[in-house]
Scaffold this motif. Structure first.
Motif, mmCIF file in Angstrom:
data_model
loop_
_atom_site.group_PDB
_atom_site.id
_atom_site.type_symbol
_atom_site.label_atom_id
_atom_site.label_comp_id
_atom_site.label_asym_id
_atom_site.label_seq_id
_atom_site.Cartn_x
_atom_site.Cartn_y
_atom_site.Cartn_z
ATOM 1 N N THR A 128 -23.622 -21.009 28.443
ATOM 2 C CA THR A 128 -24.082 -20.298 29.635
ATOM 3 C C THR A 128 -23.542 -18.868 29.664
ATOM 4 O O THR A 128 -24.278 -17.924 29.956
ATOM 5 C CB THR A 128 -23.649 -21.056 30.906
ATOM 6 N N LEU A 129 -22.259 -18.695 29.350
ATOM 7 C CA LEU A 129 -21.674 -17.352 29.327
ATOM 8 C C LEU A 129 -22.341 -16.482 28.270
ATOM 9 O O LEU A 129 -22.635 -15.307 28.510
ATOM 10 C CB LEU A 129 -20.167 -17.425 29.091
ATOM 11 N N SER A 130 -22.582 -17.044 27.092
ATOM 12 C CA SER A 130 -23.243 -16.304 26.020
ATOM 13 C C SER A 130 -24.640 -15.852 26.454
ATOM 14 O O SER A 130 -25.043 -14.712 26.216
ATOM 15 C CB SER A 130 -23.326 -17.179 24.766
ATOM 16 N N GLN A 131 -25.361 -16.733 27.116
ATOM 17 C CA GLN A 131 -26.707 -16.385 27.586
ATOM 18 C C GLN A 131 -26.657 -15.288 28.646
ATOM 19 O O GLN A 131 -27.531 -14.420 28.689
ATOM 20 C CB GLN A 131 -27.404 -17.635 28.131
ATOM 21 N N ARG A 132 -25.648 -15.320 29.493
ATOM 22 C CA ARG A 132 -25.512 -14.270 30.513
ATOM 23 C C ARG A 132 -25.245 -12.907 29.868
ATOM 24 O O ARG A 132 -25.789 -11.891 30.301
ATOM 25 C CB ARG A 132 -24.396 -14.635 31.488
ATOM 26 N N VAL A 133 -24.414 -12.884 28.826
ATOM 27 C CA VAL A 133 -24.155 -11.633 28.111
ATOM 28 C C VAL A 133 -25.449 -11.129 27.475
ATOM 29 O O VAL A 133 -25.787 -9.948 27.576
ATOM 30 C CB VAL A 133 -23.055 -11.815 27.042
ATOM 31 N N GLU A 134 -26.193 -12.028 26.857
ATOM 32 C CA GLU A 134 -27.452 -11.625 26.231
ATOM 33 C C GLU A 134 -28.416 -11.036 27.260
ATOM 34 O O GLU A 134 -29.019 -9.984 27.027
ATOM 35 C CB GLU A 134 -28.103 -12.812 25.520
ATOM 36 N N LEU A 147 -32.520 -3.513 17.615
ATOM 37 C CA LEU A 147 -32.109 -4.881 17.948
ATOM 38 C C LEU A 147 -33.211 -5.692 18.622
ATOM 39 O O LEU A 147 -32.974 -6.791 19.108
ATOM 40 C CB LEU A 147 -30.868 -4.854 18.854
ATOM 41 N N THR A 148 -34.454 -5.148 18.626
ATOM 42 C CA THR A 148 -35.564 -5.878 19.243
ATOM 43 C C THR A 148 -36.581 -6.376 18.222
ATOM 44 O O THR A 148 -37.583 -6.962 18.604
ATOM 45 C CB THR A 148 -36.304 -4.996 20.268
ATOM 46 N N ALA A 149 -36.334 -6.166 16.933
ATOM 47 C CA ALA A 149 -37.312 -6.549 15.912
ATOM 48 C C ALA A 149 -37.624 -8.043 15.961
ATOM 49 O O ALA A 149 -38.782 -8.448 15.878
ATOM 50 C CB ALA A 149 -36.817 -6.154 14.523
ATOM 51 N N GLU A 150 -36.618 -8.861 16.109
ATOM 52 C CA GLU A 150 -36.779 -10.320 16.197
ATOM 53 C C GLU A 150 -36.025 -10.806 17.428
ATOM 54 O O GLU A 150 -35.021 -10.205 17.829
ATOM 55 C CB GLU A 150 -36.214 -10.998 14.944
ATOM 56 N N PRO A 151 -36.453 -11.917 18.014
ATOM 57 C CA PRO A 151 -35.811 -12.385 19.250
ATOM 58 C C PRO A 151 -34.293 -12.613 19.146
ATOM 59 O O PRO A 151 -33.564 -12.357 20.104
ATOM 60 C CB PRO A 151 -36.526 -13.703 19.557
ATOM 61 N N ASP A 152 -33.818 -13.058 18.012
ATOM 62 C CA ASP A 152 -32.387 -13.361 17.865
ATOM 63 C C ASP A 152 -31.553 -12.175 17.390
ATOM 64 O O ASP A 152 -30.327 -12.279 17.310
ATOM 65 C CB ASP A 152 -32.191 -14.516 16.872
#
Length: 196
Positions: A128-134, A147-152
């Motif tokens: 959850t914390l990692s997703q919030r940072v993302e 950093l937007t070329a691929e979703p990850d």
């Protein structure tokens, strides 16, 4: 010489909720510093001493070692989210993220939480914390950014930078983090904590 009975003596006021909030903030800041210097295995008594409070105060706020570490990680993420809300510039938000990477080794493992494995051992709070940072970072990624070329790509880059954050001092870790961002072609603003 007569002394007043003990029942008439007054203790200094505790400071109430404001003192409790100050103590909690001091404990989190102290824990971040102590963990950066000595790792997550550092004694809780060292955190209480650094914060300038007794161990009883520490245990009133945090019942165990996991609660202290979780509070530090939560505060790190909260600061990154606040930086993202107040800045439109991705570089400034990355500066706050980089400060936390350089300051908190425990924070690095949280950012690697992707939960992709069906038998993941990553605690749900870390995911959850990692997703919030993302989410905080992604809201400032302009279209066409590398950093937007691929979703990850965004969190892979954060993972790559965090992997470079090694060394004996915070300054050394910061230099390595900035070098990693530079090699990825990503601009980073001033490396510092978020100040409200």
């Amino acid at each position: 010489m007569t002394q007043k009975p003990l029942s008439d003596t007054r203790r200094p006021p505790s400071g109430g909720p404001k003192a409790a909030a100050r103590n909690r903030a001091a404990l989190i800041a102290a824990a971040r510093e102590v963990y950066a210097e000595n790792g997550l295995g550092a004694p809780l008594s060292a955190i209480a001493r650094r914060a300038g409070v007794g161990q009883g105060v520490l245990y009133r706020h945090f019942p165990d070692r996991t609660a202290v570490a979780t509070a530090v990680l939560e505060e790190n993420v909260r600061q990154i989210e606040q930086a993202a809300k107040q800045n439109t510039d991705l570089a400034k938000v990355l500066g706050v993220l980089t400060w936390h990477l350089s300051e908190s080794a425990a924070f690095i493992s949280v950012l690697h939480a992707d939960g992709t494995g069906s038998h993941s051992t990553v605690p749900m709070y870390a995911l959850t914390l990692s997703q919030r940072v993302e989410r905080a970072l992604r809201m400032h990624l302009p279209e066409g950014h590398p950093l937007t070329a691929e979703p990850d790509d965004l969190m892979i880059a954060v993972g790559m930078v965090s992997g470079a954050v090694t060394g004996p001092t915070r300054e050394h870790r910061e230099r390595r983090a900035l070098a990693a961002w530079r090699l990825l072609g990503v601009e980073v603003g001033p490396v510092r904590p978020f100040e409200e």
